[in-house]
Design a protein around this motif. Structure first.
Motif, PDB file in Angstrom:
ATOM      1  N   UNK A  38       1.644   7.860  -2.117  1.00  0.00           N
ATOM      2  CA  UNK A  38       0.961   8.613  -1.152  1.00  0.00           C
ATOM      3  C   UNK A  38      -0.617   9.040  -1.598  1.00  0.00           C
ATOM      4  N   UNK A  39      -0.882   9.251  -3.121  1.00  0.00           N
ATOM      5  CA  UNK A  39      -2.072   9.563  -3.472  1.00  0.00           C
ATOM      6  C   UNK A  39      -2.816   8.422  -3.759  1.00  0.00           C
ATOM      7  N   UNK A  40      -2.506   7.273  -3.907  1.00  0.00           N
ATOM      8  CA  UNK A  40      -3.188   6.320  -4.351  1.00  0.00           C
ATOM      9  C   UNK A  40      -4.252   5.816  -3.496  1.00  0.00           C
ATOM     10  N   UNK A  41      -3.780   5.576  -2.029  1.00  0.00           N
ATOM     11  CA  UNK A  41      -4.806   4.731  -1.317  1.00  0.00           C
ATOM     12  C   UNK A  41      -5.708   5.743  -0.649  1.00  0.00           C
ATOM     13  N   UNK A  51     -16.724   2.102 -15.952  1.00  0.00           N
ATOM     14  CA  UNK A  51     -15.771   2.632 -16.686  1.00  0.00           C
ATOM     15  C   UNK A  51     -14.913   3.376 -15.896  1.00  0.00           C
ATOM     16  N   UNK A  52     -15.069   3.839 -14.502  1.00  0.00           N
ATOM     17  CA  UNK A  52     -14.449   4.770 -13.678  1.00  0.00           C
ATOM     18  C   UNK A  52     -13.460   3.817 -12.808  1.00  0.00           C
ATOM     19  N   UNK A  53     -12.070   4.323 -12.790  1.00  0.00           N
ATOM     20  CA  UNK A  53     -11.071   3.701 -12.117  1.00  0.00           C
ATOM     21  C   UNK A  53     -11.453   3.385 -10.599  1.00  0.00           C
ATOM     22  N   UNK A  54     -11.058   2.305 -10.031  1.00  0.00           N
ATOM     23  CA  UNK A  54     -11.606   1.959  -8.603  1.00  0.00           C
ATOM     24  C   UNK A  54     -10.653   2.743  -7.624  1.00  0.00           C
ATOM     25  N   UNK A  55     -11.137   3.278  -6.539  1.00  0.00           N
ATOM     26  CA  UNK A  55     -10.297   3.792  -5.487  1.00  0.00           C
ATOM     27  C   UNK A  55      -9.662   2.798  -4.932  1.00  0.00           C
ATOM     28  N   UNK A  56      -8.361   3.293  -4.593  1.00  0.00           N
ATOM     29  CA  UNK A  56      -7.189   2.322  -3.955  1.00  0.00           C
ATOM     30  C   UNK A  56      -7.608   2.326  -2.420  1.00  0.00           C
ATOM     31  N   UNK A  57      -7.725   1.326  -1.927  1.00  0.00           N
ATOM     32  CA  UNK A  57      -7.623   1.042  -0.312  1.00  0.00           C
ATOM     33  C   UNK A  57      -6.406   0.155   0.175  1.00  0.00           C
ATOM     34  N   UNK A  58      -6.010   0.477   1.329  1.00  0.00           N
ATOM     35  CA  UNK A  58      -4.803  -0.416   1.890  1.00  0.00           C
ATOM     36  C   UNK A  58      -5.560  -1.266   2.975  1.00  0.00           C
ATOM     37  N   UNK A  59      -5.277  -2.607   2.931  1.00  0.00           N
ATOM     38  CA  UNK A  59      -5.851  -3.570   4.175  1.00  0.00           C
ATOM     39  C   UNK A  59      -4.548  -4.221   4.812  1.00  0.00           C
ATOM     40  N   UNK A 111       1.647   2.287  13.263  1.00  0.00           N
ATOM     41  CA  UNK A 111       1.414   2.571  11.776  1.00  0.00           C
ATOM     42  C   UNK A 111       0.312   4.037  11.772  1.00  0.00           C
ATOM     43  N   UNK A 112      -0.604   4.181  12.467  1.00  0.00           N
ATOM     44  CA  UNK A 112      -1.369   5.271  12.663  1.00  0.00           C
ATOM     45  C   UNK A 112      -0.425   6.543  13.020  1.00  0.00           C
ATOM     46  N   UNK A 113       0.406   6.437  13.840  1.00  0.00           N
ATOM     47  CA  UNK A 113       1.023   7.398  14.280  1.00  0.00           C
ATOM     48  C   UNK A 113       1.873   7.957  13.261  1.00  0.00           C
ATOM     49  N   UNK A 114       2.495   7.039  12.475  1.00  0.00           N
ATOM     50  CA  UNK A 114       3.456   7.583  11.450  1.00  0.00           C
ATOM     51  C   UNK A 114       2.778   8.222  10.360  1.00  0.00           C
ATOM     52  N   UNK A 115       1.460   7.540  10.044  1.00  0.00           N
ATOM     53  CA  UNK A 115       0.530   8.362   8.928  1.00  0.00           C
ATOM     54  C   UNK A 115       0.174   9.535   9.309  1.00  0.00           C
ATOM     55  N   UNK A 116      -0.136   9.787  10.548  1.00  0.00           N
ATOM     56  CA  UNK A 116      -0.611  10.982  11.016  1.00  0.00           C
ATOM     57  C   UNK A 116       0.577  12.308  11.063  1.00  0.00           C
ATOM     58  N   UNK A 117       1.811  11.610  11.136  1.00  0.00           N
ATOM     59  CA  UNK A 117       2.851  12.649  11.141  1.00  0.00           C
ATOM     60  C   UNK A 117       3.632  12.699   9.829  1.00  0.00           C
ATOM     61  N   UNK A 118       2.894  12.115   8.840  1.00  0.00           N
ATOM     62  CA  UNK A 118       3.771  12.071   7.695  1.00  0.00           C
ATOM     63  C   UNK A 118       2.760  13.170   6.676  1.00  0.00           C
ATOM     64  N   UNK A 128       5.335  -3.021   6.184  1.00  0.00           N
ATOM     65  CA  UNK A 128       4.864  -3.229   5.009  1.00  0.00           C
ATOM     66  C   UNK A 128       3.944  -2.108   4.438  1.00  0.00           C
ATOM     67  N   UNK A 129       2.931  -1.995   5.294  1.00  0.00           N
ATOM     68  CA  UNK A 129       2.016  -0.955   4.864  1.00  0.00           C
ATOM     69  C   UNK A 129       2.448   0.449   4.711  1.00  0.00           C
ATOM     70  N   UNK A 130       3.517   0.759   5.760  1.00  0.00           N
ATOM     71  CA  UNK A 130       3.994   2.377   5.545  1.00  0.00           C
ATOM     72  C   UNK A 130       4.943   2.531   4.220  1.00  0.00           C
ATOM     73  N   UNK A 131       5.391   1.321   3.673  1.00  0.00           N
ATOM     74  CA  UNK A 131       6.234   1.336   2.671  1.00  0.00           C
ATOM     75  C   UNK A 131       5.345   1.540   1.308  1.00  0.00           C
ATOM     76  N   UNK A 132       4.498   0.893   1.479  1.00  0.00           N
ATOM     77  CA  UNK A 132       3.314   0.932   0.150  1.00  0.00           C
ATOM     78  C   UNK A 132       2.893   2.368   0.219  1.00  0.00           C
ATOM     79  N   UNK A 133       2.536   2.812   1.573  1.00  0.00           N
ATOM     80  CA  UNK A 133       1.839   4.194   1.601  1.00  0.00           C
ATOM     81  C   UNK A 133       2.735   5.222   1.146  1.00  0.00           C
TER      82      UNK A 133
END
Length: 571
Positions: free
Chosen positions: A354-357, A308-316, A374-381, A345-350
Motif C-alpha cells: 500500500x505504501x509503494x505505489x 541516486x534517488x529511488x524511483x517512485x512506484x506507480x501502477x499501470x 477498482x477506483x471504488x475499492x481503492x477509495x474505500x480502503x 490484479x491491480x487491487x492485489x498488488x496495491x
C-alpha cells in the motif's frame, strides 16, 4: 292474441338475451385480443429498449477498441519524432500523427451520429448573444479561407444583436460543418457568403459558395448516413457521408430544418432554420469574449528524480498488452512501474504494497474487474483511500466522465493522448502527495473544535478516515459552488464551514499538501479541465471566466503547467 303476444315477447326476450350474451362474449374476445396485443407491444418495447442499450454498449466498446490502437500509433510516432531523424522521415511521422487526429475526430462523429439516431443525445439550451456567436464561429475559418484565396464574408444585421436561448454546441457543430464544406469545395478565387436573419419566430442562416454545385437528384441524399455525392462534387475532396447526416440529426434535435438549393456549376446554398426564443441578457454574463491566447510556451515537465534517488512506484492497469508495454517503456525512465491487466490484479498488488505505489493509472473498460470498481475499492480502503488515481480511457460521454469524478478520480485522460500530458499529470499528483505527507510528519492540524477532537480521539482509525473524507467532500462542494468568483477568499470558505480561517488553513495543508491559495488554484484548474472534457463551453475565455479567471492568457499558462497541454488542445 294474449298467448301470441306472450309468445312473441318471450321470443324477443330470448333473442335479446342471446344477443346480449353474444355481445359480452365478443367484448371478452376483443378485450383478450387487446390484452394480447398490449402484452406483445410491451414485450416488443422492452426488446427495443434492450436493443438500444445493447447498441449503446456496442458503440462504447467500438470506441474503446478503436481508440486504443490509435493511442498506440500516436505514442509510437511521438517517440520516433523525439528520437531525431532526417527531415523527410520527420514529415512522414508528423503526417501519421495528423491522420491519427483525423481518424479520432471521424470516430467521434460516427459515434455521435449513431447516438443521435437512437435518441440518446439531449439538447441543452443557454442564453447566447446571436451576432457574437455567429462572428466567433465565422472567424474560426478566416485564416483557412485567406490561405486558399477565397473571398470569405459574413453578413449580419445590427438589430439581430440580441440574446437567444440556443443549443450552442449543436449549432456550432452544424455551422462549422457547413462552412468547412464550403471552403473544401470552393476553388481558389471563389466566394463564400455566410448570412443570417432573424425573421418572425425563426432564425435563418445561409452558407453560400461558388463551388461545383450539387445535382438535383442528390440534394436529398447527401443528408443520408454514409452517402457520398457522385460526379457533382470534387473527387479530390472525398468525404465519408457523416458530417451532413449529423447536421440533420442536430437540426431535428433543436426543432430546426436544414436543406440545400443548388445548380450544377453554380455553387450551392445550405439553409438552416430553427425557432427563435429570446433570452435575458443578464443570464448570459459568463459568455464574455475571451482575450487572445498568446501565452508563451511553458516548460511543463521536469525530471522527478535526481541521480541516486529511488524511483517512485506507480501502477499501470491496462488490458491491451501492447499499450501496457508501451506505457511501461514511456514511464519506466522516471518511475518503478507495476503492471496489471485488470482491476483484480491491480487491487492485489496495491493491498500487498500500500505504501509503494504513489499513483494508479488505469483503463476503465477491462475484464474481471473494471476501472470504476477498482477506483471504488481503492477509495474505500483505509490505507489506499488517498492514493492519486488517473483514468486513461476511450469513453467520451459526459455521464461516464461525471461518474468517474463522483467516485473520486484525480485525473481523466482521453485516448489518444500525448506522453507529455500523462507525465505531467503524474508528476504533479506525486508532488502534491509528497507535500501533504511532509506536512503531516511535521505537525498535526488543529481540531475543528473540542467536541470534534474528543470524538476523534475515541474513534477507530477506519472511522477517522471516513470523517476525513466527509470533511474533504464538504470542503470541495463549497469550493466548487463558488469557483466562478474571482474574489473567493479562504475566509469565505471558513465562514461557511463554521471554523476559523487559521484552522482551515492548517487542515488544507494537512490533507492536500497545498497552501490555501494553491488549493483554490488547483480546484479552479481541475474544474476547468472537467468543463473542457464535457465540451460545456466553446472558447478558452469562457472556461476561464466560469472558474474565476479574468485573464485567459494567465489561465492558459497555469493550465498547461498543471496538465501538460494547453486548454485549446482539448477542443
Amino acid at each position: 292474441w294474449l298467448i301470441a303476444g306472450l309468445a312473441l315477447s318471450t321470443i324477443a326476450a330470448l333473442i335479446w338475451l342471446w344477443r346480449l350474451r353474444a355481445f359480452r362474449i365478443r367484448n371478452k374476445e376483443l378485450q383478450r385480443a387487446i390484452d394480447e396485443q398490449t402484452f406483445d407491444l410491451q414485450e416488443k418495447t422492452k426488446k427495443l429498449e434492450k436493443l438500444d442499450a445493447a447498441k449503446s454498449e456496442l458503440f462504447s466498446n467500438i470506441s474503446h477498441e478503436l481508440r486504443t490502437p490509435l493511442t498506440l500509433i500516436h505514442l509510437e510516432a511521438e517517440r520516433i519524432l523525439k528520437g531525431g531523424m532526417p527531415n523527410k522521415l520527420e514529415q512522414q511521422t508528423g503526417a501519421i500523427q495528423q491522420q491519427v487526429k483525423r481518424m479520432t475526430a471521424l470516430l467521434d462523429d460516427i459515434l455521435q451520429l449513431n447516438k443521435a439516431k437512437m435518441g440518446l443525445v439531449r439538447a441543452e439550451y443557454k442564453p447566447v448573444e446571436w451576432n457574437q456567436f455567429l462572428q466567433r464561429t465565422f472567424g474560426m475559418f478566416s485564416s483557412l479561407a485567406e490561405k486558399k484565396g477565397i473571398d470569405y464574408k459574413l453578413k449580419i444585421l445590427q438589430q439581430d444583436a440580441q440574446y437567444l436561448q440556443l443549443e450552442k454546441g449543436k449549432l456550432e457543430h452544424i455551422l462549422q460543418n457547413l462552412i468547412s464544406n464550403a471552403i473544401k469545395f470552393t476553388p481558389a478565387g471563389g466566394r463564400i457568403l455566410v448570412r443570417s436573419t432573424l425573421k418572425g419566430s425563426e432564425v435563418e442562416v445561409v452558407v453560400s459558395d461558388t463551388g461545383p454545385g450539387i445535382a438535383a437528384d442528390e440534394q436529398e441524399m447527401i443528408f443520408e448516413r454514409y452517402y457520398q455525392a457522385g460526379t457533382s462534387r470534387d473527387p479530390s475532396a472525398p468525404g465519408y457521408g457523416i458530417g451532413l447526416a449529423l447536421c440533420r440529426e442536430y437540426a431535428h434535435l433543436i426543432d430546426g430544418h436544414i436543406w440545400v438549393e443548388s445548380e450544377l456549376g453554380k455553387g450551392a446554398s445550405f439553409f438552416l432554420t430553427f425557432p427563435m426564443v429570446a433570452a435575458e441578457k443578464m443570464e448570459a454574463k459568463i459568455h464574455a469574449p475571451s482575450r487572445p491566447n498568446t501565452a508563451a510556451p511553458v516548460r511543463t515537465f521536469d525530471k522527478v528524480l535526481t541521480t541516486g534517488e529511488p524511483k517512485p512506484g506507480i501502477l499501470v492497469v491496462e488490458d491491451n498488452p501492447a499499450l501496457l508495454q508501451l506505457l511501461n517503456e514511456i514511464l519506466s525512465e522516471e518511475y518503478e512501474v507495476g503492471l496489471a491487466t485488470n482491476g483484480e490484479e491491480a487491487l492485489q498488488l496495491l493491498k500487498a504494497s500500500p505504501e509503494h505505489f504513489k499513483v494508479v493509472i488505469s483503463d476503465i473498460m477491462m475484464p474481471v474487474v473494471d476501472g470504476y470498481s477498482l477506483l471504488n475499492s481503492v477509495r474505500s480502503h483505509p490505507k489506499l483511500g488517498f492514493t492519486p488515481f488517473i483514468f486513461i480511457s476511450a469513453l467520451k460521454s459526459t455521464e461516464e466522465l461525471l461518474k468517474a469524478y463522483r467516485l473520486g478520480v484525480d485525473g481523466f485522460i482521453r485516448k489518444p493522448f500525448e506522453s507529455i500530458e500523462l507525465k505531467t499529470r503524474v508528476r504533479n499528483l506525486i508532488k502534491n502527495q509528497e507535500l501533504r505527507h511532509s506536512h503531516l510528519k511535521g505537525a498535526e492540524p488543529a481540531p475543528l473544535d473540542t467536541a470534534v477532537a474528543a470524538e476523534e480521539a475515541s474513534e477507530e482509525n477506519a472511522e477517522s478516515e471516513s470523517y476525513d473524507e466527509a470533511w474533504l467532500n464538504d470542503l470541495e462542494a463549497i469550493v466548487r459552488k463558488h469557483l466562478s468568483r474571482e474574489d473567493l477568499k479562504i475566509g469565505d470558505i471558513a465562514y461557511q464551514l463554521h471554523i476559523s480561517e487559521r484552522t482551515l488553513r492548517n487542515y488544507i495543508k494537512a490533507y492536500t499538501g497545498l497552501t490555501p491559495t494553491g488549493y483554490l488554484q488547483k480546484a479552479r484548474l481541475d474544474q476547468a479541465h472537467l468543463l473542457l472534457l464535457k465540451r460545456k463551453y466553446k472558447t478558452v475565455g469562457e472556461v476561464a471566466y466560469a472558474v474565476g479567471f479574468k485573464d485567459a492568457q494567465y489561465f492558459s499558462k497555469l493550465f498547461k503547467k498543471e496538465f501538460g497541454r494547453s486548454p485549446s488542445d482539448l477542443y
